[in-house]
Design a protein around this motif. Structure first.
Motif, PDB file in Angstrom:
ATOM      1  N   LYS A  49       0.837  -1.213   0.000  1.00  0.00           N
ATOM      2  CA  LYS A  49       0.000   0.000   0.000  1.00  0.00           C
ATOM      3  C   LYS A  49       0.867   1.256   0.000  1.00  0.00           C
ATOM      4  O   LYS A  49       0.597   2.216  -0.745  1.00  0.00           O
ATOM      5  N   GLY A  53       0.913   4.041  -3.098  1.00  0.00           N
ATOM      6  CA  GLY A  53       0.601   5.455  -2.944  1.00  0.00           C
ATOM      7  C   GLY A  53       1.727   6.339  -3.436  1.00  0.00           C
ATOM      8  O   GLY A  53       1.490   7.375  -4.065  1.00  0.00           O
ATOM      9  N   VAL A  58      -3.474   4.197  -8.120  1.00  0.00           N
ATOM     10  CA  VAL A  58      -4.672   4.482  -7.325  1.00  0.00           C
ATOM     11  C   VAL A  58      -5.487   3.225  -7.063  1.00  0.00           C
ATOM     12  O   VAL A  58      -5.925   2.966  -5.932  1.00  0.00           O
ATOM     13  N   GLN A  61      -3.710   0.980  -4.607  1.00  0.00           N
ATOM     14  CA  GLN A  61      -3.728   1.549  -3.263  1.00  0.00           C
ATOM     15  C   GLN A  61      -5.118   1.439  -2.632  1.00  0.00           C
ATOM     16  O   GLN A  61      -5.259   1.109  -1.449  1.00  0.00           O
ATOM     17  N   HIS A  65      -5.923  -0.744   0.687  1.00  0.00           N
ATOM     18  CA  HIS A  65      -6.389  -0.070   1.908  1.00  0.00           C
ATOM     19  C   HIS A  65      -7.541  -0.849   2.547  1.00  0.00           C
ATOM     20  O   HIS A  65      -7.561  -1.063   3.771  1.00  0.00           O
TER      21      HIS A  65
END
Length: 738
Positions: A49, A53, A58, A61, A65
């Motif tokens: 992660k 980032g 995107v 990530q 998350h």
């Protein structure tokens, strides 16, 4: 280091993190996990992660998350580990792997909306509440430093000097960072808090990390910046913006775990010093004393190729000393020699560079053989010097090959995911047993093992292992077992893929082969020959075509890939008990030890890994068998004699075994045999050249090599040649009997 190189390092570390997470989740599935296992899974996902980032992936990530949030609840004990949850986490890990692949290849990321909903629902269900949006974090003190522009007025006299109050400037900076006195504390601010201190070092900024983002993450957890330490900021004329001078003291509510704070800095490692506790001192700035410049050495055991940064303009100390942790800095002084590399320290190297090294070593081996033969032809007595050169050449070759060697566990690690996909498709539950995953072999062989291994596993699950009800009716456990093993033997590697299923239905295989016209209806085949029919192109016993099997392609691909690797595959199947496929492969595709022999007008090389012994037989030890076969009695055991001259078409070769030299060889499928040659010339290292690349594939020949006199000699495929010769002899005997 360029951005592309940093990204390549990130994706290599992603593979390591995925492997560690899969190993941890496999332990959870078996019920053998502990807190360290769960933390390892969490750290692996968290590291991915952080990098996603930093590089702007995107989709990667966002999915990571959600995955990480569920893992955080598992780690904190909020969500218990159950069988269904473990299966969900494994599905999420598979999707995460697809996300990483898509980010690396620049393709569209996988659809993960439904899976993210399942992950969120798992968190809500185990917490006993409906999914809801996370509450907005309480306002935190602004951590950014606001510095007003400084107007500098030059001296009207000479224009060279200017003055300003640096202490006042630092006081202003400190005042901006330190929280101002606010209203009377409320309930939240009066609860018990614990403290920690941190100081990022120059390595944190150089590797692309942003300390401010980490400070904001701590603030989001309820952290409060108590003070910003600016005492180590030097005068502007010696200020280096690449160094870390600032330190921060934070306090946290008692309900925030220390591990949650440490997780924020997992991606930074030793480039940020942390100290926990109310009495802990602020970590010092990592600035080494002046020392003679020297190349920077990697400080961590991570296998990453790092370019040494240029020396800072204010200090001639090496960069390695700047970025060391306090304990390392204390061990390094300007007068002490550099510390030796830590155990297990490694570096990543491009595969192309290793290939060039192996090619150069191969040419060195050929040049050494040529020089030895030329000197011997001139009658020069340089045996001692040549033996030394030969020994050094062998050491260089072994060292170069060991660099390319990798554990086969990197291939085996893909199998659990394949089994999960097959289990969901077929409805069969299969347990995996793995051994020998630390066995090492050449990277080229490892890279080309993935496809045949996948086909063999799919074949074992789809055709070999029975459905649960059939297994129970046969007195077996409902869950099937797939065994995967690797071992070294006689300079080769043996990989076995076995199952405890129903075995090969030879009657059905025979009937299918007759139906497809592969054999005649009245053909007489041994059990081994019937088993080998499954490798025929287009052959399949599946009732219908599915996404797993039925097109007759997979097993043909297995045989061709194994053959291209210079290996062979054998089958051992027992009805009702299971089937085992054995892949026999060379440890390397570049250099091998061989015995150079003369056979008529040909010079051949017999791989030393297959050789047991050589002998000249006594007349009474050789016995005839039929019209064209001979057997030799070797210490009470009769083994077949095979003429290499007949197999390779050599002319003017010795035809009587009693007048020839017999080389006893060991094979995987056909046992021992004696190869009949005219004479043994030498034993040396040979550089293997592929016939497929320079000519075409030849049955019974593993490759070619260049001898010291420049001639080309064929390298015998002992297993294939013996099997073919014995099979031809058996067919001829059956024809004579008929």
């Amino acid at each position: 280091m360029t951005a592309d190189e940093i990204q390549a390092i990130f994706f290599a570390e992603c593979e390591e993190s995925l492997a560690a997470a899969e190993q941890g989740l496999a332990a959870c599935r078996e019920g053998t996990q502990d807190s360290d296992t769960v933390n390892a899974v969490f750290r692996g996902v968290h590291s991915i992660k952080g990098g996603a980032g930093a590089f702007g992936y995107v989709a990667l990530q966002g999915f990571t998350h959600t995955f990480e949030t569920l893992l955080s609840d598992v780690r904190d004990g909020t969500v218990p580990i159950t069988g269904p949850l473990t299966d969900l986490l494994l599905r999420a890990l598979d999707t995460l792997s697809d996300h990483v692949t898509a980010a690396r290849d620049g393709t569209e990321p996988p659809e993960d909306g439904a899976l993210q909903a399942d992950l969120t629902a798992a968190m809500a269900a185990n917490a006993g509440v409906a999914p809801a949006a996370a509450p907005a974090p309480a306002p935190q003190p602004e951590l950014a430093v606001a510095v007003e522009p400084i107007a500098v007025e030059a001296s009207s006299d000479d224009g060279d000097d200017f003055d300003f109050d640096l202490d006042a400037l630092l006081d202003d900076i400190s005042g901006e960072i330190t929280p101002e006195a606010g209203p009377a504390p409320d309930v939240e601010t009066t609860q018990e808090r614990w403290h920690m201190r941190l100081r990022p070092h120059s390595g944190a900024m150089r590797n692309g990390s942003e300390p401010l983002l980490m400070l904001r993450e701590m603030a989001a957890l309820g952290g409060r910046c108590e003070v910003c330490d600016v005492s180590s900021v030097p005068p502007l004329d010696s200020f280096d913006p690449s160094r870390g001078y600032l330190g921060w003291a934070f306090s946290f509510p008692s309900n925030v775990a220390e591990a949650s704070i440490r997780d924020i800095f997992d991606f930074v490692g030793d480039d940020c010093s942390l100290a926990f506790g109310a009495d802990a001192e602020m970590p010092p700035v990592q600035i080494a004393e002046s020392a003679p410049p020297s190349p920077a050495a990697p400080q961590t055991p991570a296998p990453v190729a790092v370019e040494a940064p240029a020396p800072a303009p204010v200090s001639s100390a090496p960069a390695a000393a700047e970025d060391a942790t306090p304990s390392r800095a204390a061990a390094s002084t300007s007068s002490a020699p550099p510390a030796p590399p830590a155990p297990g320290q490694s570096i990543r190297i491009e595969l192309g560079k290793l290939d060039k090294l192996i090619d150069a070593v191969g040419e060195l081996v050929i040049a050494q053989a040529m020089m030895a033969q030329r000197l011997a032809g001139q009658g020069l007595a340089v045996a001692e010097e040549m033996a030394m050169i030969e020994g050094l050449t062998r050491d260089i070759q072994e060292s170069a090959m060991s660099i390319r060697a990798q554990p086969i566990g990197s291939v085996f690690s893909r199998v659990p995911r394949i089994l999960r996909e097959l289990s969901s498709t077929t409805g069969k539950h299969v347990r995996l047993e793995v051994s020998g995953e630390s066995t090492e072999l050449d990277k080229t062989v490892i890279e080309r093992l993935g496809e045949p291994l996948t086909h063999l596993i799919r074949n074992a699950v789809d055709h070999g292992i029975e459905p649960a009800d059939e297994r129970i009716a046969a007195g077996k456990a409902a869950e099937g077992t797939l065994t995967l093993s690797a071992e070294h033997r006689s300079g080769r590697i043996l990989i076995r893929i076995g199952d405890d299923g129903k075995g090969i239905d030879r009657e059905r295989v025979f009937a299918k082969a007759v139906e497809k016209g592969l054999i005649a209806p009245d053909a007489i085949l041994s059990k081994e020959e019937i088993d080998l029919l499954i490798f025929a192109p287009g052959f399949s016993t599946a009732q219908q075509v599915s996404n797993i099997s039925g097109r007759g392609v997979g097993m043909d691909v297995v045989r061709q890939n194994v053959k291209d690797l210079g290996g062979r595959i054998t089958i051992d199947s027992e009805p009702g008990k299971g089937t085992t496929f054995t892949l026999t492969l060379p440890l390397t595709l570049a250099i091998s030890d061989g015995m150079v022999v003369n056979v008529g007008d040909q010079t051949l090389v017999v791989p030393l890994a297959n050789v047991v012994e050589s002998l000249r037989p006594e007349p009474h030890e050789v016995q005839g068998l039929g019209a064209s076969r001979s057997m030799i009695n070797v210490r009470g055991r009769f083994i077949p004699v095979i003429s290499l001259a007949h197999s390779v078409g050599a002319a003017q070769a010795v035809s009587d075994p009693r007048e020839a030299v017999l080389i006893v060889v060991e094979t995987e499928g056909a046992g021992r045999a004696a190869l009949m040659v005219d004479a043994i010339c030498d034993q040396r290292q040979v550089v293997i050249k592929s016939l497929d690349t320079h000519y075409r594939s030849v049955e019974g020949v593993a490759g070619a090599t260049i001898l010291g006199d420049g001639r080309v000699a064929l390298i015998i495929d002992v297993d294939g040649l013996v099997s073919r010769s014995l099979s031809s002899a058996s067919s001829a005997a059956m024809a004579e009997a008929a």
